[in-house]
Every structure is written in structure tokens, then in C-alpha cells.
Write a protein that holds these residues in place. Structure first.
Motif, PDB file in Angstrom:
ATOM      1  N   VAL A  24      32.989  31.451  41.709  1.00 27.48           N
ATOM      2  CA  VAL A  24      34.332  31.988  41.432  1.00 27.48           C
ATOM      3  C   VAL A  24      34.235  33.499  41.293  1.00 27.48           C
ATOM      4  CG1 VAL A  24      36.179  32.100  39.710  1.00 27.48           C
ATOM      5  CG2 VAL A  24      35.237  29.895  40.347  1.00 27.48           C
ATOM      6  N   LYS A  25      33.263  33.955  40.534  1.00 25.83           N
ATOM      7  CA  LYS A  25      33.070  35.391  40.336  1.00 25.83           C
ATOM      8  C   LYS A  25      32.837  36.094  41.670  1.00 25.83           C
ATOM      9  CE  LYS A  25      29.792  38.657  38.410  1.00 25.83           C
ATOM     10  NZ  LYS A  25      28.498  38.796  37.775  1.00 25.83           N
ATOM     11  N   LYS A  26      31.951  35.516  42.488  1.00 25.85           N
ATOM     12  CA  LYS A  26      31.623  36.135  43.776  1.00 25.85           C
ATOM     13  C   LYS A  26      32.859  36.189  44.682  1.00 25.85           C
ATOM     14  CE  LYS A  26      28.413  35.763  47.650  1.00 25.85           C
ATOM     15  NZ  LYS A  26      27.342  34.977  48.258  1.00 25.85           N
ATOM     16  N   ALA A  27      33.612  35.086  44.700  1.00 30.33           N
ATOM     17  CA  ALA A  27      34.810  35.056  45.540  1.00 30.33           C
ATOM     18  C   ALA A  27      35.834  36.084  45.062  1.00 30.33           C
ATOM     19  CB  ALA A  27      35.409  33.648  45.548  1.00 30.33           C
ATOM     20  N   LEU A 140      40.502  29.389  33.922  1.00 32.57           N
ATOM     21  CA  LEU A 140      39.087  29.615  34.217  1.00 32.57           C
ATOM     22  C   LEU A 140      38.901  30.866  35.067  1.00 32.57           C
ATOM     23  CD1 LEU A 140      36.144  28.739  34.054  1.00 32.57           C
ATOM     24  CD2 LEU A 140      36.542  27.304  36.046  1.00 32.57           C
ATOM     25  N   ILE A 141      39.754  31.050  36.053  1.00 32.71           N
ATOM     26  CA  ILE A 141      39.678  32.252  36.895  1.00 32.71           C
ATOM     27  C   ILE A 141      39.880  33.489  36.031  1.00 32.71           C
ATOM     28  CG2 ILE A 141      40.851  33.554  38.716  1.00 32.71           C
ATOM     29  CD1 ILE A 141      41.319  30.898  40.143  1.00 32.71           C
ATOM     30  N   GLN A 142      40.858  33.446  35.130  1.00 30.25           N
ATOM     31  CA  GLN A 142      41.113  34.586  34.248  1.00 30.25           C
ATOM     32  C   GLN A 142      39.911  34.857  33.348  1.00 30.25           C
ATOM     33  OE1 GLN A 142      43.615  36.715  34.257  1.00 30.25           O
ATOM     34  NE2 GLN A 142      42.733  37.876  32.572  1.00 30.25           N
ATOM     35  N   GLN A 143      39.304  33.799  32.812  1.00 29.60           N
ATOM     36  CA  GLN A 143      38.138  33.947  31.939  1.00 29.60           C
ATOM     37  C   GLN A 143      36.976  34.603  32.688  1.00 29.60           C
ATOM     38  OE1 GLN A 143      36.628  30.267  30.420  1.00 29.60           O
ATOM     39  NE2 GLN A 143      34.808  31.197  29.552  1.00 29.60           N
ATOM     40  N   VAL A 144      36.684  34.094  33.893  1.00 25.98           N
ATOM     41  CA  VAL A 144      35.591  34.660  34.690  1.00 25.98           C
ATOM     42  C   VAL A 144      35.888  36.118  35.035  1.00 25.98           C
ATOM     43  CG1 VAL A 144      34.392  34.509  36.910  1.00 25.98           C
ATOM     44  CG2 VAL A 144      34.826  32.443  35.590  1.00 25.98           C
ATOM     45  N   ALA A 145      37.137  36.402  35.367  1.00 25.60           N
ATOM     46  CA  ALA A 145      37.511  37.763  35.711  1.00 25.60           C
ATOM     47  C   ALA A 145      37.356  38.691  34.513  1.00 25.60           C
ATOM     48  CB  ALA A 145      38.949  37.796  36.223  1.00 25.60           C
ATOM     49  N   GLU A 147      35.354  38.276  31.940  1.00 25.72           N
ATOM     50  CA  GLU A 147      33.934  38.419  31.637  1.00 25.72           C
ATOM     51  C   GLU A 147      33.262  39.432  32.554  1.00 25.72           C
ATOM     52  OE1 GLU A 147      32.341  34.491  31.947  1.00 25.72           O
ATOM     53  OE2 GLU A 147      33.208  33.833  30.047  1.00 25.72           O
ATOM     54  N   ASN A 148      33.775  39.566  33.756  1.00 25.85           N
ATOM     55  CA  ASN A 148      33.129  40.429  34.738  1.00 25.85           C
ATOM     56  C   ASN A 148      33.930  41.691  35.039  1.00 25.85           C
ATOM     57  OD1 ASN A 148      30.779  38.688  35.489  1.00 25.85           O
ATOM     58  ND2 ASN A 148      32.457  37.269  35.826  1.00 25.85           N
ATOM     59  N   GLY A 149      34.962  41.964  34.253  1.00 27.37           N
ATOM     60  CA  GLY A 149      35.738  43.189  34.422  1.00 27.37           C
ATOM     61  C   GLY A 149      36.557  43.217  35.689  1.00 27.37           C
ATOM     62  N   LEU A 150      37.023  42.093  36.155  1.00 28.18           N
ATOM     63  CA  LEU A 150      37.827  42.041  37.381  1.00 28.18           C
ATOM     64  C   LEU A 150      39.297  41.870  37.028  1.00 28.18           C
ATOM     65  CD1 LEU A 150      35.531  39.611  39.380  1.00 28.18           C
ATOM     66  CD2 LEU A 150      35.593  42.082  39.553  1.00 28.18           C
ATOM     67  N   GLU A 151      40.160  42.297  37.937  1.00 27.57           N
ATOM     68  CA  GLU A 151      41.598  42.136  37.730  1.00 27.57           C
ATOM     69  C   GLU A 151      42.084  40.989  38.597  1.00 27.57           C
ATOM     70  OE1 GLU A 151      43.787  45.721  38.215  1.00 27.57           O
ATOM     71  OE2 GLU A 151      42.283  46.916  37.194  1.00 27.57           O
ATOM     72  N   ALA A 152      41.918  39.769  38.094  1.00 26.58           N
ATOM     73  CA  ALA A 152      42.231  38.605  38.909  1.00 26.58           C
ATOM     74  C   ALA A 152      43.696  38.202  38.817  1.00 26.58           C
ATOM     75  CB  ALA A 152      41.358  37.424  38.489  1.00 26.58           C
ATOM     76  N   MET A 153      44.294  38.328  37.627  1.00 27.90           N
ATOM     77  CA  MET A 153      45.649  37.805  37.468  1.00 27.90           C
ATOM     78  C   MET A 153      46.646  38.576  38.326  1.00 27.90           C
ATOM     79  SD  MET A 153      45.262  35.132  35.852  1.00 27.90           S
ATOM     80  CE  MET A 153      46.943  34.595  35.659  1.00 27.90           C
ATOM     81  N   SER A 154      46.510  39.882  38.418  1.00 25.21           N
ATOM     82  CA  SER A 154      47.430  40.629  39.270  1.00 25.21           C
ATOM     83  C   SER A 154      47.226  40.233  40.727  1.00 25.21           C
ATOM     84  CB  SER A 154      47.236  42.133  39.079  1.00 25.21           C
ATOM     85  OG  SER A 154      45.924  42.504  39.463  1.00 25.21           O
ATOM     86  N   GLN A 155      45.978  39.951  41.104  1.00 28.46           N
ATOM     87  CA  GLN A 155      45.696  39.509  42.466  1.00 28.46           C
ATOM     88  C   GLN A 155      46.240  38.108  42.702  1.00 28.46           C
ATOM     89  OE1 GLN A 155      41.478  39.829  42.842  1.00 28.46           O
ATOM     90  NE2 GLN A 155      41.457  42.060  42.665  1.00 28.46           N
ATOM     91  N   LEU A 156      46.133  37.250  41.667  1.00 34.25           N
ATOM     92  CA  LEU A 156      46.653  35.890  41.815  1.00 34.25           C
ATOM     93  C   LEU A 156      48.163  35.907  41.974  1.00 34.25           C
ATOM     94  CD1 LEU A 156      44.556  33.904  39.191  1.00 34.25           C
ATOM     95  CD2 LEU A 156      44.494  33.651  41.662  1.00 34.25           C
ATOM     96  N   GLU A 157      48.830  36.791  41.240  1.00 33.50           N
ATOM     97  CA  GLU A 157      50.281  36.866  41.344  1.00 33.50           C
ATOM     98  C   GLU A 157      50.712  37.373  42.721  1.00 33.50           C
ATOM     99  OE1 GLU A 157      51.355  39.302  38.031  1.00 33.50           O
ATOM    100  OE2 GLU A 157      50.856  37.748  36.571  1.00 33.50           O
ATOM    101  N   ASN A 158      49.952  38.321  43.284  1.00 33.72           N
ATOM    102  CA  ASN A 158      50.282  38.870  44.602  1.00 33.72           C
ATOM    103  C   ASN A 158      49.956  37.904  45.733  1.00 33.72           C
ATOM    104  OD1 ASN A 158      51.142  41.232  43.425  1.00 33.72           O
ATOM    105  ND2 ASN A 158      49.172  42.277  43.672  1.00 33.72           N
ATOM    106  N   ALA A 159      48.921  37.093  45.550  1.00 34.47           N
ATOM    107  CA  ALA A 159      48.489  36.174  46.609  1.00 34.47           C
ATOM    108  C   ALA A 159      49.395  34.950  46.626  1.00 34.47           C
ATOM    109  CB  ALA A 159      47.047  35.750  46.376  1.00 34.47           C
ATOM    110  N   GLN A 160      49.722  34.493  47.786  1.00 34.53           N
ATOM    111  CA  GLN A 160      50.521  33.284  47.950  1.00 34.53           C
ATOM    112  C   GLN A 160      49.587  32.100  48.118  1.00 34.53           C
ATOM    113  OE1 GLN A 160      53.873  33.080  47.805  1.00 34.53           O
ATOM    114  NE2 GLN A 160      53.903  35.260  47.305  1.00 34.53           N
ATOM    115  N   PRO A 161      49.943  30.931  47.576  1.00 36.13           N
ATOM    116  CA  PRO A 161      49.090  29.762  47.789  1.00 36.13           C
ATOM    117  C   PRO A 161      48.914  29.481  49.269  1.00 36.13           C
ATOM    118  CG  PRO A 161      50.762  29.314  46.124  1.00 36.13           C
ATOM    119  CD  PRO A 161      51.080  30.649  46.730  1.00 36.13           C
ATOM    120  N   GLY A 162      47.690  29.176  49.655  1.00 40.18           N
ATOM    121  CA  GLY A 162      47.410  28.856  51.051  1.00 40.18           C
ATOM    122  C   GLY A 162      46.892  30.035  51.844  1.00 40.18           C
TER     123      GLY A 162
END
Length: 182
Positions: A24-27, A140-145, A147-162
Motif C-alpha cells: 500500500v505504501k509503495k503504491a 488503513l490507507i490513511q494510517q499508512v499514509a 505513518e510515511n508522511g504521504l498525502e493520501a486522502m487528498s489524492q483519494l478524494e481527487n481519484a475516481q473509483p476505477g
């Protein structure tokens, strides 16, 4: 299956969960949100699988305890019949010392029976079920992000499923950040 085998399977699942979290972190660092979501689902599945193995080990242990209790109950029943026979003999002779000794032995047997029964009830009362809602994936994605200093939630909101990747501006920002770190 023995309890030890099930516990080994649970530990293997925990290791697999850690591997999936690393994926997950690598992706996320590569900007692949859809891949991160898949790895997060796998991690949660492995976690639940491990919990199920532990739950099954507990149930196997509870069944073994129940069998042991049944064996003990059989022995207690034999002891009680001996006590009752002794009580009958004591009552015939009406020797108070024998009656008192027999009653003390009878009470001791009943105390042991109560301890065995309570242990069995406590062992069987610990079983629960677990479900896997989809919000755990995002958590889990938010937790991993985090822990590793990544901004995943803003990316998740911008990304569309699929979709397989993030927007081009997010990717170019990441590439710029990576170059500036070097």
C-alpha cells in the motif's frame, strides 16, 4: 487441526498483512491509488483471516477444555457415589465424626466441580464475529499514509473509483518533490 497449528497460521497471516501494508505504501508513493486500495483490501482480508484462525484456535481450546471437564465430571460422579455410600454407612452407625468427615469431602468435591464449570463457561464465552466494512480500507490507507508522511486522502478524494492513477498535476508535483529531495 491443533491449537498450535492454527496459531502458526495466524502468525503467517499477520506477516502477510505487513507485506500488503508495505505494498500500500509503495503504491501510494508511486501515485497508484487503485493499486493501494487493492493492497489495503488484501491487508484487511489477511488481518481478518488471522483473527479467524485465532478465534478457531480459541474454540478448539474451548472444546478441549469441555472434553476435559466432561472427564472430570465423570470422575466427580464416581467420587460422589463413593461419598454417598460412605454417608449411608455413617448414617447407619450415626458416628458424628464420620458424618462430618464425609460432608467435608462432599463439599470439597462440589467446590472442585464449581471451579471446573466456571472455567468452561469462561472459555466458551469469548467467541465473537468480525465483519470487514469498506471504510476500513480508507482508514488503513490513511494510517499508512500518515505513518510515511504521504498525502493520501487528498489524492483519494481527487481519484475516481476505477482509475489507475492520479491526476497529471499531482504526479508532476510528486516528481518535482522527488527531484528536489535528491
Amino acid at each position: 487441526f491443533t491449537t498450535k497449528q492454527l496459531e502458526r497460521f495466524a502468525k503467517k497471516c499477520e506477516k502477510d498483512e505487513v507485506v500488503q501494508k508495505n505494498k500500500v505504501k509503495k503504491a501510494l508513493t508511486q501515485g497508484n491509488v487503485e493499486g493501494a486500495r487493492i493492497y489495503a483490501e488484501n491487508a484487511i482480508r489477511k488481518k481478518n483471516e488471522g483473527l479467524n484462525y485465532l478465534r478457531m484456535a480459541s474454540r478448539v481450546d474451548a472444546v478441549a477444555s469441555k472434553v476435559q471437564t466432561a472427564v472430570s465430571m465423570k470422575q466427580v460422579t464416581r467420587n460422589m457415589s463413593g461419598v454417598v455410600k460412605g454417608l449411608d454407612k455413617a448414617m447407619q452407625s450415626m458416628d458424628l465424626q464420620k458424618v462430618s468427615a464425609t460432608m467435608e469431602k462432599f463439599e470439597k468435591v462440589f467446590e472442585n466441580l464449581d471451579v471446573h464449570t466456571q472455567t468452561m463457561e469462561d472459555s466458551m464465552g469469548n467467541a465473537t464475529t468480525l465483519t470487514t466494512p469498506t471504510d476500513q480500507v480508507d482508514s488503513l490507507i490513511q494510517q499508512v499514509a500518515e505513518e510515511n508522511g504521504l498525502e493520501a486522502m487528498s489524492q483519494l478524494e481527487n481519484a475516481q473509483p476505477g482509475t489507475d492513477s492520479l491526476s497529471a498535476s499531482t504526479l508532476s508535483n510528486k516528481e518535482g518533490d522527488a527531484l528536489s529531495r535528491r
